[in-house]
Scaffold this motif. Structure first.
Motif, PDB file in Angstrom:
ATOM      1  N   ASP A   1      43.176  31.909  27.671  1.00 31.25           N
ATOM      2  CA  ASP A   1      43.249  33.203  28.374  1.00 31.25           C
ATOM      3  C   ASP A   1      42.968  34.363  27.414  1.00 31.25           C
ATOM      4  O   ASP A   1      42.310  35.339  27.790  1.00 31.25           O
ATOM      5  CB  ASP A   1      44.619  33.371  29.037  1.00 31.25           C
ATOM      6  CG  ASP A   1      44.789  32.447  30.243  1.00 31.25           C
ATOM      7  OD1 ASP A   1      43.761  31.992  30.792  1.00 31.25           O
ATOM      8  OD2 ASP A   1      45.940  32.173  30.623  1.00 31.25           O
TER       9      ASP A   1
ATOM     10  N   ARG B   1      39.323  34.544  26.940  1.00 29.14           N
ATOM     11  CA  ARG B   1      38.725  35.199  28.123  1.00 29.14           C
ATOM     12  C   ARG B   1      38.869  36.711  28.020  1.00 29.14           C
ATOM     13  O   ARG B   1      37.921  37.456  28.271  1.00 29.14           O
ATOM     14  CB  ARG B   1      39.416  34.715  29.390  1.00 29.14           C
ATOM     15  CG  ARG B   1      38.971  33.354  29.873  1.00 29.14           C
ATOM     16  CD  ARG B   1      39.387  33.179  31.343  1.00 29.14           C
ATOM     17  NE  ARG B   1      38.822  31.980  31.927  1.00 29.14           N
ATOM     18  CZ  ARG B   1      39.504  30.860  32.152  1.00 29.14           C
ATOM     19  NH1 ARG B   1      40.788  30.786  31.851  1.00 29.14           N
ATOM     20  NH2 ARG B   1      38.915  29.810  32.691  1.00 29.14           N
TER      21      ARG B   1
ATOM     22  N   CYS C   1      35.595  39.209  27.903  1.00 27.22           N
ATOM     23  CA  CYS C   1      35.226  39.787  29.209  1.00 27.22           C
ATOM     24  C   CYS C   1      35.414  41.312  29.251  1.00 27.22           C
ATOM     25  O   CYS C   1      35.797  41.905  28.302  1.00 27.22           O
ATOM     26  CB  CYS C   1      36.054  39.107  30.311  1.00 27.22           C
ATOM     27  SG  CYS C   1      35.841  37.323  30.285  1.00 27.22           S
TER      28      CYS C   1
ATOM     29  N   ARG D   1      30.289  34.567  26.941  1.00 26.71           N
ATOM     30  CA  ARG D   1      30.900  35.550  27.850  1.00 26.71           C
ATOM     31  C   ARG D   1      30.760  35.090  29.291  1.00 26.71           C
ATOM     32  O   ARG D   1      31.706  35.159  30.071  1.00 26.71           O
ATOM     33  CB  ARG D   1      30.204  36.908  27.697  1.00 26.71           C
ATOM     34  CG  ARG D   1      30.638  37.695  26.488  1.00 26.71           C
ATOM     35  CD  ARG D   1      30.263  39.176  26.691  1.00 26.71           C
ATOM     36  NE  ARG D   1      30.843  40.022  25.665  1.00 26.71           N
ATOM     37  CZ  ARG D   1      30.142  40.534  24.650  1.00 26.71           C
ATOM     38  NH1 ARG D   1      28.861  40.283  24.522  1.00 26.71           N
ATOM     39  NH2 ARG D   1      30.750  41.311  23.767  1.00 26.71           N
TER      40      ARG D   1
ATOM     41  N   ALA E   1      33.141  32.280  30.123  1.00 23.28           N
ATOM     42  CA  ALA E   1      34.570  32.588  30.062  1.00 23.28           C
ATOM     43  C   ALA E   1      34.978  33.583  31.141  1.00 23.28           C
ATOM     44  O   ALA E   1      36.167  33.698  31.444  1.00 23.28           O
ATOM     45  CB  ALA E   1      34.922  33.121  28.681  1.00 23.28           C
ATOM     46  N   CYS E   2      34.012  34.307  31.706  1.00 24.27           N
ATOM     47  CA  CYS E   2      34.398  35.431  32.584  1.00 24.27           C
ATOM     48  C   CYS E   2      34.239  35.092  34.071  1.00 24.27           C
ATOM     49  O   CYS E   2      33.842  34.030  34.424  1.00 24.27           O
ATOM     50  CB  CYS E   2      33.574  36.665  32.211  1.00 24.27           C
ATOM     51  SG  CYS E   2      33.798  37.112  30.485  1.00 24.27           S
TER      52      CYS E   2
END
Lengths: 186, 186
Positions: free
Chosen positions: A179, A182, A186, B182, B185-186
């Motif tokens: 997390d 992430r 992001c 990215r 993960a997003c």
């Protein structure tokens, strides 16, 4: 959460760890380790190629903890969701192994030859996770990157876990790092 | 984009690479490498501790390519934006080195001892990037994870770069992998 009951490999690893802490890695011989574990040198070499290998378990078993979880993930799980299931499975596998893992990590940190071996173990785990993702239909490039993210999450969590005094849940830590990754990306 | 002009270290590495390809890693001696490079064994050992080290450049110079870029990033750049600048700087540093990097990667892939050393090099680079991020004010945990992401992006891009025939831009590839991470993960 039962205590881990070591088999011959596990007993040899425990014996080696005690001796490495007591005498140092360089001054400990395979004969010393076998004697402490109550087995013959021949038995040692049935399980490990040399002294450096004794702190490294069976890679097929170890990588299988992660890859079996990836293979068992629901068909509609994203690659990263399948990876999170692997992190949970690894957390479960390490239950009861915290005291051993902490002492092992300290010995490895003190010896460059063991640190190298640990890095290779990590590389092989990453490759195994990538292969498991490809086997369930993830493309090569996405599988490689997802495996790297999984490996980063696991090893960062592991580092925190073995440096913590209390026995927190490794699976929770690893999913937490995922997390954090992430949030960073992001 | 000028051609890379090797110094004594670079000449020794080139000579070693030729010999490893011609005779194999095991059959090549330090004396062979020094002779091919036109220097004495003593000069070899002024630059490298042993034969295994010869394909691994000066870690202070190499890691510095990344960490100098992190240090020079604008104060308001996010950790990951600073990392992207490091990837661009590394891409620039590798300009003109594609033929050498390709041949080196093939030799390393064929020798477990060299693969181990390569993994250690990667670990040290990751740690150096993390330290550079901490030095510009990033918290320890975020710095460690950003450094891992940077390292993943760089090494995945590097793997693609050395297996590609045409000389694509390593910096572009690496920033592209960061974008793929990215997206995952997003």
């Amino acid at each position: 959460m039962g205590r881990w009951k070591p088999d011959a490999r596990g007993r040899l690893a425990q014996a080696a760890l005690e001796l490495f802490v007591e005498r140092g890695y360089e001054s400990t011989t395979v004969a010393d380790i076998a004697a402490r574990a109550g087995v013959t040198e021949r038995t040692f070499f049935r399980h490990f190629a040399d002294k450096r290998e004794v702190l490294f378990g069976d890679p097929v078993e170890y990588n299988g903890v992660f890859t079996d979880a990836v293979a068992a993930a629901p068909a509609d799980a994203s690659p990263l969701d399948a990876a999170a299931l692997a992190l949970r499975a690894a957390g479960k596998w390490f239950e009861g192994r915290h005291p051993y893992a902490r002492r092992r990590a300290a010995v490895i940190a003190a010896h460059p030859a063991l640190q190298e071996r640990e890095q290779v173990k990590r590389l092989h785990l990453t490759e195994a996770i990538a292969a498991a993702l490809v086997a369930r239909g993830t493309g090569e490039a996405a599988a490689a990157l997802t495996a790297e993210l999984t490996s980063v999450a696991f090893h960062q969590a592991f580092t925190r876990w073995v440096t913590a005094d209390e026995e927190s849940d490794l699976g929770d830590l690893a999913v937490g790092v995922l997390d954090e990754l992430r949030a960073l990306a992001c």
